[in-house]
Design a protein around this motif. Structure first.
Motif, mmCIF file in Angstrom:
data_model
loop_
_atom_site.group_PDB
_atom_site.id
_atom_site.type_symbol
_atom_site.label_atom_id
_atom_site.label_comp_id
_atom_site.label_asym_id
_atom_site.label_seq_id
_atom_site.Cartn_x
_atom_site.Cartn_y
_atom_site.Cartn_z
ATOM 1 N N ALA A 255 0.823 -1.217 0.000
ATOM 2 C CA ALA A 255 0.000 0.000 0.000
ATOM 3 C C ALA A 255 0.850 1.257 0.000
ATOM 4 O O ALA A 255 0.486 2.264 -0.622
ATOM 5 N N ARG A 256 1.996 1.210 0.687
ATOM 6 C CA ARG A 256 2.882 2.382 0.701
ATOM 7 C C ARG A 256 3.437 2.678 -0.693
ATOM 8 O O ARG A 256 3.960 3.765 -0.933
ATOM 9 N N ARG A 257 3.336 1.710 -1.591
ATOM 10 C CA ARG A 257 3.775 1.918 -2.970
ATOM 11 C C ARG A 257 2.594 2.071 -3.927
ATOM 12 O O ARG A 257 2.757 2.019 -5.136
ATOM 13 N N GLY A 258 1.397 2.227 -3.366
ATOM 14 C CA GLY A 258 0.229 2.517 -4.180
ATOM 15 C C GLY A 258 -0.587 1.326 -4.610
ATOM 16 O O GLY A 258 -1.560 1.479 -5.357
ATOM 17 N N PHE A 259 -0.250 0.122 -4.134
ATOM 18 C CA PHE A 259 -0.983 -1.088 -4.512
ATOM 19 C C PHE A 259 -1.778 -1.586 -3.308
ATOM 20 O O PHE A 259 -1.204 -2.126 -2.365
ATOM 21 N N LEU A 260 -3.084 -1.400 -3.353
ATOM 22 C CA LEU A 260 -3.940 -1.806 -2.242
ATOM 23 C C LEU A 260 -4.531 -3.187 -2.544
ATOM 24 O O LEU A 260 -5.455 -3.317 -3.338
ATOM 25 N N PHE A 261 -3.985 -4.205 -1.880
ATOM 26 C CA PHE A 261 -4.428 -5.581 -2.097
ATOM 27 C C PHE A 261 -5.029 -6.147 -0.820
ATOM 28 O O PHE A 261 -4.843 -5.609 0.275
ATOM 29 N N GLY A 262 -5.742 -7.271 -0.972
ATOM 30 C CA GLY A 262 -6.389 -7.916 0.156
ATOM 31 C C GLY A 262 -5.454 -8.766 0.986
ATOM 32 O O GLY A 262 -4.275 -8.967 0.656
ATOM 33 N N GLY A 263 -6.017 -9.297 2.078
ATOM 34 C CA GLY A 263 -5.217 -10.090 3.003
ATOM 35 C C GLY A 263 -4.625 -11.342 2.378
ATOM 36 O O GLY A 263 -3.494 -11.718 2.682
ATOM 37 N N SER A 264 -5.392 -12.000 1.497
ATOM 38 C CA SER A 264 -4.864 -13.210 0.858
ATOM 39 C C SER A 264 -3.637 -12.898 0.022
ATOM 40 O O SER A 264 -2.666 -13.670 -0.002
ATOM 41 N N THR A 265 -3.658 -11.761 -0.663
ATOM 42 C CA THR A 265 -2.510 -11.357 -1.472
ATOM 43 C C THR A 265 -1.302 -11.078 -0.590
ATOM 44 O O THR A 265 -0.177 -11.487 -0.908
ATOM 45 N N GLY A 266 -1.525 -10.401 0.535
ATOM 46 C CA GLY A 266 -0.422 -10.156 1.464
ATOM 47 C C GLY A 266 0.209 -11.449 1.942
ATOM 48 O O GLY A 266 1.433 -11.555 2.079
ATOM 49 N N THR A 267 -0.614 -12.465 2.187
ATOM 50 C CA THR A 267 -0.111 -13.766 2.629
ATOM 51 C C THR A 267 0.734 -14.427 1.546
ATOM 52 O O THR A 267 1.841 -14.917 1.801
ATOM 53 N N VAL A 268 0.229 -14.435 0.321
ATOM 54 C CA VAL A 268 0.934 -15.100 -0.773
ATOM 55 C C VAL A 268 2.240 -14.374 -1.103
ATOM 56 O O VAL A 268 3.284 -15.014 -1.319
ATOM 57 N N VAL A 269 2.217 -13.053 -1.144
ATOM 58 C CA VAL A 269 3.433 -12.300 -1.462
ATOM 59 C C VAL A 269 4.467 -12.460 -0.340
ATOM 60 O O VAL A 269 5.670 -12.575 -0.604
ATOM 61 N N SER A 270 4.019 -12.472 0.902
ATOM 62 C CA SER A 270 4.945 -12.688 2.019
ATOM 63 C C SER A 270 5.650 -14.029 1.878
ATOM 64 O O SER A 270 6.873 -14.129 2.052
ATOM 65 N N ALA A 271 4.893 -15.072 1.552
ATOM 66 C CA ALA A 271 5.492 -16.400 1.365
ATOM 67 C C ALA A 271 6.450 -16.411 0.188
ATOM 68 O O ALA A 271 7.540 -17.001 0.259
ATOM 69 N N ALA A 272 6.068 -15.759 -0.906
ATOM 70 C CA ALA A 272 6.910 -15.759 -2.101
ATOM 71 C C ALA A 272 8.242 -15.066 -1.844
ATOM 72 O O ALA A 272 9.304 -15.565 -2.250
ATOM 73 N N THR A 273 8.215 -13.930 -1.172
ATOM 74 C CA THR A 273 9.467 -13.210 -0.914
ATOM 75 C C THR A 273 10.343 -13.965 0.075
ATOM 76 O O THR A 273 11.572 -13.966 -0.045
ATOM 77 N N GLU A 274 9.709 -14.646 1.030
ATOM 78 C CA GLU A 274 10.490 -15.471 1.959
ATOM 79 C C GLU A 274 11.173 -16.605 1.195
ATOM 80 O O GLU A 274 12.353 -16.892 1.413
ATOM 81 N N TRP A 275 10.433 -17.258 0.310
ATOM 82 C CA TRP A 275 10.989 -18.376 -0.456
ATOM 83 C C TRP A 275 12.109 -17.901 -1.377
ATOM 84 O O TRP A 275 13.175 -18.516 -1.447
ATOM 85 N N LEU A 276 11.891 -16.804 -2.078
ATOM 86 C CA LEU A 276 12.895 -16.284 -3.008
ATOM 87 C C LEU A 276 14.155 -15.835 -2.272
ATOM 88 O O LEU A 276 15.265 -15.932 -2.803
ATOM 89 N N ALA A 277 14.005 -15.350 -1.036
ATOM 90 C CA ALA A 277 15.171 -14.921 -0.249
ATOM 91 C C ALA A 277 16.079 -16.098 0.094
ATOM 92 O O ALA A 277 17.277 -15.921 0.326
ATOM 93 N N ARG A 278 15.512 -17.313 0.107
ATOM 94 C CA ARG A 278 16.292 -18.504 0.437
ATOM 95 C C ARG A 278 16.904 -19.163 -0.789
ATOM 96 O O ARG A 278 17.629 -20.152 -0.675
ATOM 97 N N GLN A 279 16.613 -18.633 -1.972
ATOM 98 C CA GLN A 279 17.098 -19.235 -3.214
ATOM 99 C C GLN A 279 18.117 -18.319 -3.897
ATOM 100 O O GLN A 279 18.257 -17.153 -3.560
ATOM 101 N N ASP A 280 18.797 -18.886 -4.875
ATOM 102 C CA ASP A 280 19.552 -18.053 -5.810
ATOM 103 C C ASP A 280 18.556 -17.671 -6.899
ATOM 104 O O ASP A 280 18.444 -18.324 -7.931
ATOM 105 N N ALA A 281 17.794 -16.610 -6.630
ATOM 106 C CA ALA A 281 16.598 -16.311 -7.418
ATOM 107 C C ALA A 281 16.855 -15.422 -8.622
ATOM 108 O O ALA A 281 15.917 -15.049 -9.317
ATOM 109 N N ARG A 282 18.106 -15.097 -8.897
ATOM 110 C CA ARG A 282 18.375 -14.140 -9.973
ATOM 111 C C ARG A 282 17.913 -14.639 -11.331
ATOM 112 O O ARG A 282 17.509 -13.849 -12.184
ATOM 113 N N GLU A 283 17.964 -15.927 -11.549
ATOM 114 C CA GLU A 283 17.597 -16.479 -12.855
ATOM 115 C C GLU A 283 16.201 -17.091 -12.864
ATOM 116 O O GLU A 283 15.785 -17.660 -13.868
ATOM 117 N N LEU A 284 15.478 -16.971 -11.764
ATOM 118 C CA LEU A 284 14.160 -17.589 -11.679
ATOM 119 C C LEU A 284 13.059 -16.629 -12.127
ATOM 120 O O LEU A 284 13.133 -15.420 -11.886
#
Length: 341
Positions: A255-284
């Motif tokens: 929301a601070r960047r102008g994208f107002l999404f619902g709670g389910s989206t916040g959950t999915v994006v939180s999981a995705a960023t956590e997963w990507l932080a544990r990977q070598d995600a540059r080529e994914l």
């Protein structure tokens, strides 16, 4: 520009948001909230209603009934109004007030159960009410999104091919899990595709969908107080459970960047960023599915008093809530006509 005569005839399926500038990973968010029902549930609702019409289960004098925490109820309300059916949604106190009012504005009846089930949720109570209702009058038609194959078929036919059409080199897909309809439809489709895609299911902490002890869940959308009958874990490569505090932080960061999404989206994006932080995600190449937008969560996820009462001051600070100092000092002068002396 499309011209339609029924509200369910329009659904924007090709809008993606590149989140790299916000989270630092090449993550694309598939936005499913741009239709007249405001969520991805329009796809499942339309598939289930049309299937019931084809097989003769749904007749002109039928009364549609369904259990929903919100979005499917809105989608069915819209379709019922368009097609001339009556609709009764059975929900619980976690349903957002704006969602309840929207269903009623569309002409639906909303029944709220208040007794907890044996797992500390409301789903079991909602289902018991529906079974008793259907036993009392054969005009009631329960689509049962939890067991209806039309739920996952809708996403097999639409959501997964839409993603593949834009990202032919997709590596990983993050899908939130409620009834598991979206998850299973996409997972089945990509299992048959010409290249492997890692399927990561996202669940709310406290949900028992994938096992584990039940816990408090206050944000509607994802998670279940029972194992989803549609779920087949053989199609899932990994499961990530997200705490509600992390859901809220992610929603507010977007929301601070102008994208107002619902709670389910916040959950999915939180999981995705956590997963990507544990990977070598540059080529994914990674895609996450955003089921809805944030307007229906203004009195919960984005409401200071609600957050403070349930999660405390510490979460407000970490979620990036607006600084109260913003309200200090004189308000800017509104532009107006200048008068000469």
């Amino acid at each position: 520009m499309p011209v339609i005569s029924a509200p369910h005839a329009f659904n924007e399926g090709s809008l993606f948001v590149d989140l790299e500038s916000i989270f630092g990973y090449r993550l694309y968010l598939k936005c499913e909230g741009f239709n007249f029902a405001g969520s991805i549930k329009l796809k499942a609702a339309n598939e289930m209603v049309e299937s019931a019409e084809r097989d003769g289960t749904l007749k002109p004098d039928s009364v549609l009934v369904e259990s929903s925490s919100g979005n499917l109820g809105v989608a069915l309300s819209m379709i019922a109004a368009s097609k001339g059916y009556r609709f009764l949604c059975v929900t619980d106190p976690r349903c957002n007030l704006s969602t309840k009012l929207l269903m009623e504005a569309l002409g639906s009846q909303v029944h709220v159960v208040t007794d907890l089930d044996e797992n500390g949720g409301f789903l079991g109570t909602r289902l018991e009410y529906l079974r008793a209702l259907c036993a009392s009058d054969d005009r009631y038609v329960w689509l049962s999104q939890y067991t209806n194959a039309g739920n996952w078929r809708a996403h097999y036919r639409t959501t997964a091919p839409e993603i593949a059409g834009h990202f032919p080199r997709l590596d990983v897909l993050f899908v939130g899990t409620g009834t598991a309809g979206t998850l299973m439809g996409c997972a089945r489709w990509f299992r048959e595709w010409h290249r492997p895609v890692r399927i990561v299911a996202v669940d709310s902490a406290g949900s028992v969908a994938f096992g584990g002890p039940p816990g408090r869940r206050m944000i509607p959308g994802l998670g279940m107080s029972m194992r989803p009958p549609l779920l087949d874990e053989s199609y899932v490569d990994e499961v990530i459970r997200v705490e509600e505090a992390d859901t809220i932080r992610t929603c507010h960061r977007l929301a601070r960047r102008g994208f107002l999404f619902g709670g389910s989206t916040g959950t999915v994006v939180s999981a995705a960023t956590e997963w990507l932080a544990r990977q070598d995600a540059r080529e994914l190449t990674a895609v996450a599915i955003a089921p809805d937008l944030g307007e229906r969560y203004l009195d919960t996820v984005y409401q200071t008093n609600w957050l403070q009462d349930l999660y405390g001051e510490q979460l407000l600070d970490s979620a990036g809530m607006p600084d109260p100092a913003w309200d200090e000092g004189p308000a800017p002068r509104a532009p107006g006509r200048r008068h000469r002396p």
